[in-house]
Structures are given as C-alpha cells and as structure tokens.
Design an enzyme around this catalytic site. Structure first.
Site, short mmCIF file in Angstrom:
data_model
loop_
_atom_site.label_atom_id
_atom_site.label_comp_id
_atom_site.label_asym_id
_atom_site.label_seq_id
_atom_site.Cartn_x
_atom_site.Cartn_y
_atom_site.Cartn_z
N ASN A 15 3.65 9.94 -8.36
CA ASN A 15 4.65 9.49 -9.32
C ASN A 15 6.03 10.09 -8.97
O ASN A 15 6.21 11.31 -9.04
CB ASN A 15 4.17 9.93 -10.71
CG ASN A 15 5.14 9.54 -11.81
OD1 ASN A 15 6.33 9.76 -11.70
ND2 ASN A 15 4.59 8.96 -12.87
N LYS A 18 7.70 12.43 -11.51
CA LYS A 18 7.09 13.76 -11.57
C LYS A 18 7.50 14.60 -10.36
O LYS A 18 7.78 15.79 -10.48
CB LYS A 18 5.57 13.66 -11.60
CG LYS A 18 5.01 13.27 -12.95
CD LYS A 18 3.51 13.35 -12.93
CE LYS A 18 2.91 12.73 -14.15
NZ LYS A 18 1.46 12.61 -14.09
N ASP A 72 -2.08 17.12 -15.63
CA ASP A 72 -2.79 16.10 -16.39
C ASP A 72 -2.21 16.12 -17.79
O ASP A 72 -2.01 17.20 -18.37
CB ASP A 72 -4.30 16.38 -16.42
CG ASP A 72 -5.07 15.11 -16.73
OD1 ASP A 72 -4.78 14.06 -16.11
OD2 ASP A 72 -5.95 15.14 -17.61
#
Ligand code: IMP
Length: 197
Positions: A15, A18, A72
């Site tokens: 991603n 991120k 996560d």
C-alpha cells in the site's frame, strides 16, 4: 533493546500510502516494500490483529532475510460485538470494495440508537529482527469514535466516511491527511515503534 542490525527494513505491505507514512516516521531506515523481493502474500489466519501482524512480518522476514515490519488494522464496533474486526477489509466478502463494506456496516447498524454507536479503529504494528525473533516489538494504537448513519467526506479510505469524531466535529474522511496521522490508530502505533527502534 538492540537496534536492528540493518538499515533496510522490509514492509509487509504494498500500500503506497502506508509505505510513505511509515518511511516518513522511520526516516533513519530504508523501508522496502515486500514486492521488491517477490514475497508471496501470507494468509491472515489469526483471530487477533496481533496474530495477523506477526504472521505477515514473519513471512516477510523469512523470504527477504531482512528485519521486517507488518501492520494490521481494522474497525471494532461495540454494538456488533467487535465486528468487523480482523475481517474489516473483507467484511462484505472476499472481493468486497470499501463501499460494499461500509454499506454492510451501515445496514447492520440501522436500528442501533445514537447512544450505542461507539467504535474504534485499532492498529498493531510488529517489528521482527528476523523470521525466528522470539521477542518482536509490538505497538498498538486505538482511536475512539462512533458510527454515523450516512457517509460523509471524501478523504481517506475504508470506513473513514462513517467514522464520526466528536472532538473534531467531523468524520475521519473530512480530516486532512496530516491531521489524520496526528490522531489515528496507525499514527499512534507508528510513533511508538519509532521510539522503540
Ligand atoms: P489493513 O490494515 O490494510 O488490513 O486494513 C484493514 C481494513 O480496515 C481496511 O481495508 C479498512 O477497511 C479498515 N481500516 C483500517 N484503517 C483504516 C482507516 O484509517 N480508515 C478507514 N478504514 C480503515
């Protein structure tokens, strides 16, 4: 705590958002996305965010032979006994879009009164020095809010348009990216990790 013995850390995510966010905070290290190493995706079989973050970090460290970071995250809604939880990304099915997931949550909450719509975004970030590290660094962030009964705002992703922040008088999809990073579950966990490293 011994510092990592490499200034390169593999990130168990592709991603772009991120990667940028993590690189900006961990500026002393080179953050390399796991795609650079052709690492197969790990199956997220855990029933907690911590288990899934460890599974992903271990897989990335194993295949790259480098220290690894995995995160996560997801949304926990009290009125739904913690759902969507670890399946936040696939709440409405394996191929569900952000919009499908958000709509399923709005439908599940349609009869829930204002006073019982509390929720939080949570994030776990794990750092493993190597694939067999028995003492990974585990950082956690939690961001309190409540679930709106309609979507509003165009920034962010996922459930942001229905996550209401009373202190900011807006949804998290109405925050600027820098403001979201200051407050968010992921920002909190990342700053913790930067301190520990
Ligand atoms: P993951 O950490 O990429 O596995 O994200 C899990 C899922 O949780 C995402 O697909 C989103 O649906 C939701 N999620 C996690 N963080 C956020 C956030 O900051 N805003 C909105 N949704 C989020």
């Amino acid at each position: 705590m011994a510092p990592p013995n490499s200034d390169k850390i593999v990130l168990a995510s592709g991603n772009q958002g991120k990667i940028k966010e993590i690189q900006a905070i961990l500026s002393d290290y080179t953050i390399a996305p796991q795609q650079q190493f052709n690492i197969p995706e790990a199956e997220e079989t855990g029933s907690t965010f911590i288990e899934n973050a460890i599974i992903k970090a271990r897989n990335a460290a194993l295949h790259s032979k480098l220290p690894a970071i995995a995160d996560d995250s997801g949304l926990i809604v009290d009125a739904l006994n913690g759902a969507p939880g670890v399946i936040s990304a696939r709440y409405a099915g394996a191929k569900a879009s952000d919009r499908d997931n958000l709509q399923k949550l709005l439908d599940a909450m349609c009869d829930t009164p204002e006073s019982q719509r509390s929720a939080r975004f949570v994030c776990v970030i794990v750092f493993m020095r190597h694939a067999h590290d028995p003492f990974p660094l585990i950082c956690q962030g939690s961001w309190e809010g409540s679930i709106l009964n309609h979507a509003q705002g165009a920034n962010g992703f996922g459930y942001d348009p229905i996550f209401w922040l009373a202190s900011e008088s807006c949804s998290s999809a109405e925050l600027s990216a820098p403001r979201k990073n200051q407050l968010s579950h992921r920002g909190q966990a990342l700053r913790q990790l930067a301190g520990l490293l």
